[in-house]
Design a protein around this motif. Sequence first.
Motif, PDB file in Angstrom:
ATOM      1  N   LYS A 147      27.806  50.059  88.534  1.00 32.45           N
ATOM      2  CA  LYS A 147      27.853  49.031  87.728  1.00 32.45           C
ATOM      3  C   LYS A 147      29.080  47.887  88.764  1.00 32.45           C
ATOM      4  O   LYS A 147      28.985  48.774  89.598  1.00 32.45           O
ATOM      5  N   SER A 148      28.656  46.381  88.408  1.00 30.43           N
ATOM      6  CA  SER A 148      29.128  45.914  89.596  1.00 30.43           C
ATOM      7  C   SER A 148      30.681  46.232  89.942  1.00 30.43           C
ATOM      8  O   SER A 148      30.947  45.835  90.964  1.00 30.43           O
ATOM      9  N   ASP A 149      31.281  46.574  88.412  1.00 31.54           N
ATOM     10  CA  ASP A 149      32.857  47.182  89.496  1.00 31.54           C
ATOM     11  C   ASP A 149      32.892  48.083  90.525  1.00 31.54           C
ATOM     12  O   ASP A 149      33.638  48.157  91.425  1.00 31.54           O
ATOM     13  N   ILE A 151      31.062  48.178  92.966  1.00 35.22           N
ATOM     14  CA  ILE A 151      31.380  47.719  94.868  1.00 35.22           C
ATOM     15  C   ILE A 151      32.707  46.571  94.497  1.00 35.22           C
ATOM     16  O   ILE A 151      32.935  46.362  95.523  1.00 35.22           O
ATOM     17  N   LYS A 152      33.834  46.006  93.473  1.00 35.77           N
ATOM     18  CA  LYS A 152      34.400  45.151  93.048  1.00 35.77           C
ATOM     19  C   LYS A 152      35.680  46.361  94.244  1.00 35.77           C
ATOM     20  O   LYS A 152      36.309  45.647  94.863  1.00 35.77           O
ATOM     21  N   GLN A 204      31.596  37.089  91.321  1.00 39.29           N
ATOM     22  CA  GLN A 204      30.481  36.994  90.709  1.00 39.29           C
ATOM     23  C   GLN A 204      29.309  36.054  90.732  1.00 39.29           C
ATOM     24  O   GLN A 204      27.981  36.229  91.254  1.00 39.29           O
ATOM     25  N   MET A 207      27.482  39.155  93.412  1.00 40.88           N
ATOM     26  CA  MET A 207      27.558  39.797  92.422  1.00 40.88           C
ATOM     27  C   MET A 207      25.526  39.213  91.895  1.00 40.88           C
ATOM     28  O   MET A 207      24.485  40.051  91.846  1.00 40.88           O
ATOM     29  N   LYS A 211      21.996  41.104  92.994  1.00 46.92           N
ATOM     30  CA  LYS A 211      20.965  41.329  91.518  1.00 46.92           C
ATOM     31  C   LYS A 211      19.671  40.965  92.045  1.00 46.92           C
ATOM     32  O   LYS A 211      18.621  41.804  91.993  1.00 46.92           O
TER      33      LYS A 211
END
Length: 376
Positions: A147-149, A151-152, A204, A207, A211
Amino acid sequence: MLSDKKSYPRPVMAVLVRSKTISGMQKQMAAPRIRMMAEANKEVKNILYFFSLREVKLREQKITGYYWHIKKNRWFSKDFLFPDVLYIRIGVGKRHTQTYKKLCSIITKKNGKLITHYRFNKWRLYQTLSNDPVLKNYLPVTRTVKKSDDIKKMLQRYKVAYLKSHYGKKGENVLRVEVLPDGGYRYSYYRNNQLTVRGVSDFQALMDVVKKFFKDKKFLFQQGIKLLKIKNGFVDMRAELQRNGDGSLDIVGISVRHGRPGSPITTHGKALRFDDFFVKYTVLSKDQLKKFRPAVQRFLFRVYEYLDNYYGNFAEIGIDFAIDTNNKIWFIEANSQSTHVSLRNAYGEAAFYRYNKNILEYARYLSNRSKRDKLA
């Protein structure tokens, strides 16, 4: 001229290649790697043929293969029996998966050997190597992204990261991301012979880039290493390791790759011989290089032998590694189907010939050992 007998006096080695490669041979326009292997085989004298999965006849247990006729100086095709040794040079798509699996199964049941039959998944490769108590010390922190989190959090910790697809080649599925002092992000990648370096203002927006870049591919996050830089270009190394005619490990060459300025990868940059690089740029003193060279060899042998024991026989593994600004060795990735571009650029045609000869002699070694085991 090759014999039509049901058995051959010499080891039969088949090389699985792409249909496009076979088309070139039909037109008498074989690729340099194919030509060099055929040239080296004049010395080794295996029975050598090339084929794609389209030419496999499972029911008849025959393959329409292409071989080099020395006297007529041309490529010809004929039907061969399944080989003693199958050398795989491609990844297999879904369309031909069943044919490939059945072919491999029949060969192994007849005591034949498969070499270089496993393409590395970068994430599984990292998991495998991290189980070794020595090799885990050479690995950058790596996580598969769910999930993107993910990466964060990792960017907050490491500031620089490489996002890589689980499968990929030539560095075209690698995205470098750097956190900027103002809270924005800089990203870079190299695709279609073109370098792209851009910035975005927030996470964002980053991201959205990620994607679009990976689409539906699985990818991982890898901690950025403080690589050596020369003239604003990153430096890493590609070692080409092989088994030779007595099954021993051989380092054919270690190429130091100097990337283009601003490029996140070194694949498309210049390549120098290992010792030449350190002499030219004096990154290490003579005493440091004297200690560093055997340390590199121990590291490379450990990686190869661990993967060889885990996955099965490999004729070759290209190992990418680097040293950071503190002279620490880092493992980057391994390649089971190297294109050998850096080796040829740095070491020339003589090394490329030796490379192909090693593969042929290793195939002969495996075939002879297999026959001895069968008789024992």
